[in-house]
Design an enzyme around this catalytic site. Structure first.
Site, PDB file in Angstrom:
ATOM      1  N   GLU A  84       0.793  -1.227   0.000  1.00 13.58           N
ATOM      2  CA  GLU A  84       0.000   0.000   0.000  1.00 13.58           C
ATOM      3  C   GLU A  84       0.827   1.279   0.000  1.00 13.58           C
ATOM      4  OE1 GLU A  84      -3.337  -2.036   2.898  1.00 13.58           O
ATOM      5  OE2 GLU A  84      -2.097  -0.440   3.683  1.00 13.58           O
ATOM      6  N   CYS A  97       2.966   8.552   1.414  1.00 17.40           N
ATOM      7  CA  CYS A  97       3.632   7.626   2.327  1.00 17.40           C
ATOM      8  C   CYS A  97       3.771   6.306   1.571  1.00 17.40           C
ATOM      9  CB  CYS A  97       2.755   7.447   3.565  1.00 17.40           C
ATOM     10  SG  CYS A  97       3.331   6.158   4.677  1.00 17.40           S
ATOM     11  N   CYS A 104       6.425  -7.010   6.693  1.00 15.96           N
ATOM     12  CA  CYS A 104       7.672  -6.572   7.338  1.00 15.96           C
ATOM     13  C   CYS A 104       8.163  -7.664   8.269  1.00 15.96           C
ATOM     14  CB  CYS A 104       7.433  -5.283   8.122  1.00 15.96           C
ATOM     15  SG  CYS A 104       8.937  -4.641   8.888  1.00 15.96           S
ATOM     16  N   CYS A 108       7.188  -5.613  14.982  1.00 16.13           N
ATOM     17  CA  CYS A 108       6.852  -4.760  16.123  1.00 16.13           C
ATOM     18  C   CYS A 108       5.423  -5.085  16.571  1.00 16.13           C
ATOM     19  CB  CYS A 108       6.978  -3.293  15.744  1.00 16.13           C
ATOM     20  SG  CYS A 108       8.632  -2.903  15.168  1.00 16.13           S
ATOM     21  N   CYS A 111       2.252  -2.914  15.586  1.00 14.08           N
ATOM     22  CA  CYS A 111       2.137  -2.554  14.169  1.00 14.08           C
ATOM     23  C   CYS A 111       1.462  -3.678  13.383  1.00 14.08           C
ATOM     24  CB  CYS A 111       3.529  -2.280  13.612  1.00 14.08           C
ATOM     25  SG  CYS A 111       3.552  -2.049  11.827  1.00 14.08           S
ATOM     26  N   LEU A 210      11.676   5.274  18.028  1.00 10.11           N
ATOM     27  CA  LEU A 210      12.275   4.900  19.319  1.00 10.11           C
ATOM     28  C   LEU A 210      11.224   4.247  20.218  1.00 10.11           C
ATOM     29  CD1 LEU A 210      15.141   5.083  20.462  1.00 10.11           C
ATOM     30  CD2 LEU A 210      14.382   7.039  21.810  1.00 10.11           C
ATOM     31  N   CYS A 328      -0.544   5.294  10.276  1.00  9.13           N
ATOM     32  CA  CYS A 328       0.678   4.588  10.662  1.00  9.13           C
ATOM     33  C   CYS A 328       0.341   3.308  11.393  1.00  9.13           C
ATOM     34  CB  CYS A 328       1.498   5.424  11.634  1.00  9.13           C
ATOM     35  SG  CYS A 328       2.094   6.945  10.984  1.00  9.13           S
TER      36      CYS A 328
HETATM   37  N1  SAH Z   1       9.498   0.405   9.420  1.00  6.86           N
HETATM   38  C1  SAH Z   1       9.677   1.786   9.600  1.00  6.86           C
HETATM   39  C2  SAH Z   1       8.719   2.645   8.802  1.00  6.86           C
HETATM   40  C3  SAH Z   1       7.289   2.208   8.720  1.00  6.86           C
HETATM   41  S1  SAH Z   1       6.326   2.329  10.168  1.00  6.86           S
HETATM   42  C4  SAH Z   1       9.605   2.137  11.071  1.00  6.86           C
HETATM   43  O1  SAH Z   1       9.228   1.289  11.863  1.00  6.86           O
HETATM   44  O2  SAH Z   1       9.967   3.254  11.413  1.00  6.86           O
HETATM   45  C5  SAH Z   1       5.992   4.080  10.327  1.00  6.86           C
HETATM   46  C6  SAH Z   1       5.788   4.549  11.756  1.00  6.86           C
HETATM   47  O3  SAH Z   1       4.525   4.099  12.277  1.00  6.86           O
HETATM   48  C7  SAH Z   1       6.833   4.016  12.738  1.00  6.86           C
HETATM   49  O4  SAH Z   1       7.256   5.031  13.608  1.00  6.86           O
HETATM   50  C8  SAH Z   1       6.053   2.955  13.477  1.00  6.86           C
HETATM   51  O5  SAH Z   1       6.627   2.648  14.702  1.00  6.86           O
HETATM   52  C9  SAH Z   1       4.713   3.615  13.592  1.00  6.86           C
HETATM   53  N2  SAH Z   1       3.634   2.694  13.957  1.00  6.86           N
HETATM   54  C10 SAH Z   1       3.536   1.375  13.748  1.00  6.86           C
HETATM   55  N3  SAH Z   1       2.357   0.893  14.223  1.00  6.86           N
HETATM   56  C11 SAH Z   1       1.698   1.944  14.745  1.00  6.86           C
HETATM   57  C12 SAH Z   1       0.411   2.103  15.350  1.00  6.86           C
HETATM   58  N4  SAH Z   1      -0.424   1.083  15.464  1.00  6.86           N
HETATM   59  N5  SAH Z   1       0.076   3.332  15.745  1.00  6.86           N
HETATM   60  C13 SAH Z   1       0.889   4.391  15.572  1.00  6.86           C
HETATM   61  N6  SAH Z   1       2.096   4.308  14.989  1.00  6.86           N
HETATM   62  C14 SAH Z   1       2.503   3.096  14.574  1.00  6.86           C
HETATM   63 FE1  SF4 Z   2       8.070  -3.081  10.387  1.00  2.74          FE
HETATM   64 FE2  SF4 Z   2       5.889  -2.031  11.484  1.00  2.74          FE
HETATM   65 FE3  SF4 Z   2       8.086  -2.382  12.964  1.00  2.74          FE
HETATM   66 FE4  SF4 Z   2       8.052  -0.493  11.047  1.00  2.74          FE
HETATM   67  S1  SF4 Z   2       6.789  -0.547  12.887  1.00  2.74           S
HETATM   68  S2  SF4 Z   2       9.682  -1.987  11.462  1.00  2.74           S
HETATM   69  S3  SF4 Z   2       6.747  -1.510   9.502  1.00  2.74           S
HETATM   70  S4  SF4 Z   2       6.862  -4.003  12.021  1.00  2.74           S
END
Ligand code: SAH
Ligand code: SF4
Length: 337
Positions: A84, A97, A104, A108, A111, A210, A328
């Site tokens: 996407e 974006c 991925c 995390c 996410c 972070l 995000c």
């Molecule tokens: N993989 C990269 C970029 C994609 S994620 C990264 O992790 O930075 C983009 C941003 O969205 C990151 O800061 C991630 O931590 C944040 N993010 C992921 N899941 C989220 C959620 N459910 N609510 C708010 N931010 C989230």
């Molecule tokens: Fe991957 Fe989501 Fe973690 Fe970003 S926040 S590194 S997209 S798992």
């Protein structure tokens, strides 16, 4: 499958001289996706290009619009996998974006993309092609999109070469001619990758996810944190800043009762001492089954105030596209219920 022309850097294009310039203009200035429409190229040349290359990285695009004006573009790649991009037409600037992977591998916990797991890396053409495809759908010239964030699906520093080759295709005056001040790469925080990035001639902005200033909390949220402790990440950030002179954004998703305590704001401020930084608080975007909740407004404000009182530049990112599953961390290929 025919090779994707968009995977090539301008110097590798199959035509020379002014023909190459014409071809690049059709692709990146006019956003044309079929060779036959390139009316100033001789017919035989167009046919030859068409036999050897394709300009279409996607076989299908579905749109989900959000009430706030952002539009999620769900692309089906040529091998049937999906990913996407989100288009956010703010009043004064158009932002996109983009994704660097299908899914991925970083996993995390908060996410939705992490929950999906890893599909595959996107190629440079599949990454830059998101801009061209969104522009086509939105009926605007590709160069109208001036702001770009690598914040979609995937971890760009785990698909390093392709992400940077895509960045080259965004920044080159021969292609999209974007400003490196308006392209931001967001990483989960991989110290080695950040150090490598500092030495790139393609000098894009850096955002580091972070999300917690203490190891224990960070490791409970982010599996890659085990191999990249906070000190190493901050050291890498210093190294990046020494070379590039650029301010670094730290992203911090606010998770209720997990990372929103005031002692964590204090520790965060301490960690950032001596860095030119900016903290971006992101209210957690909920998704079904995540097991997390967003911090309360009161707690968010208290955390914000504490950081500010400690001299930290801080802002809140009100995510766009929540109702379209386009905010995000919500990118997981589902349509909203
Ligand atoms: N993989 C990269 C970029 C994609 S994620 C990264 O992790 O930075 C983009 C941003 O969205 C990151 O800061 C991630 O931590 C944040 N993010 C992921 N899941 C989220 C959620 N459910 N609510 C708010 N931010 C989230
Ligand atoms: Fe991957 Fe989501 Fe973690 Fe970003 S926040 S590194 S997209 S798992």
């Amino acid at each position: 499958m025919k090779p994707l022309l968009l995977d090539l850097q301008p110097q590798d294009y199959p035509l020379g001289g002014y023909r190459r310039t014409q071809l690049l203009e059709w692709v990146y200035t006019w956003g044309v996706s079929d060779f036959d429409s390139m009316s100033n190229l001789p017919k035989a040349m167009r046919e030859e290009l068409d036999q050897s290359y394709t300009l279409e990285p996607f076989i299908n695009t579905e749109l989900v619009s959000s009430r706030d004006g952002s539009v999620k573009h769900l692309f089906t790649l040529r091998d049937g996998q999906k990913m996407e991009a989100v288009y956010m037409p703010y009043e004064d600037r158009k932002t996109i974006c983009i994704s660097t992977m299908v899914g991925c591998p970083a996993g995390c916990k908060f996410c939705a993309t992490g929950r999906l797991g890893f599909g595959r890396n996107l190629t440079p053409g599949e990454i830059v092609g998101q801009i061209l495809a969104v522009a086509r759908v939105q009926k605007i010239p590709p160069k109208d999109i001036r702001n770009l964030v690598f914040m979609g699906m995937g971890e760009p520093l785990l698909n390093y070469e392709h992400s940077f080759n895509a960045a080259r295709l965004m920044l080159s005056p021969e292609t999209l001619d974007m400003s490196n001040r308006r392209v931001t790469l967001s990483t989960v925080g991989l110290a080695k990758g950040i150090r490598k990035m500092a030495l790139e001639e393609v000098n894009v902005k850096l955002a580091i996810s972070l999300h917690a200033p203490d190891e224990e909390t960070r490791r409970s949220l982010i599996p890659t944190a085990a191999a990249n402790n906070i000190e190493e990440i901050i050291e890498a950030a210093h190294a990046y800043q020494e070379v590039t002179g650029r301010r670094i954004t730290f992203e911090y998703s606010m998770l209720k009762n997990i990372n929103d305590h005031l002692w964590q704001a204090d520790l965060l401020a301490k960690r950032l001492e001596g860095l030119i930084s900016h903290v971006n608080l992101i209210p957690m975007n909920p998704w079904e089954g995540s097991g997390f909740e967003e911090s309360t407004e009161v707690q968010l404000q208290a955390f914000y105030d504490r950081l500010e009182s400690l001299g930290i530049a801080v802002s809140v990112r009100r995510s766009r596209g929540r109702d379209a599953g386009a905010a995000c961390g919500q990118l997981a290929l589902k349509q909203p219920a």
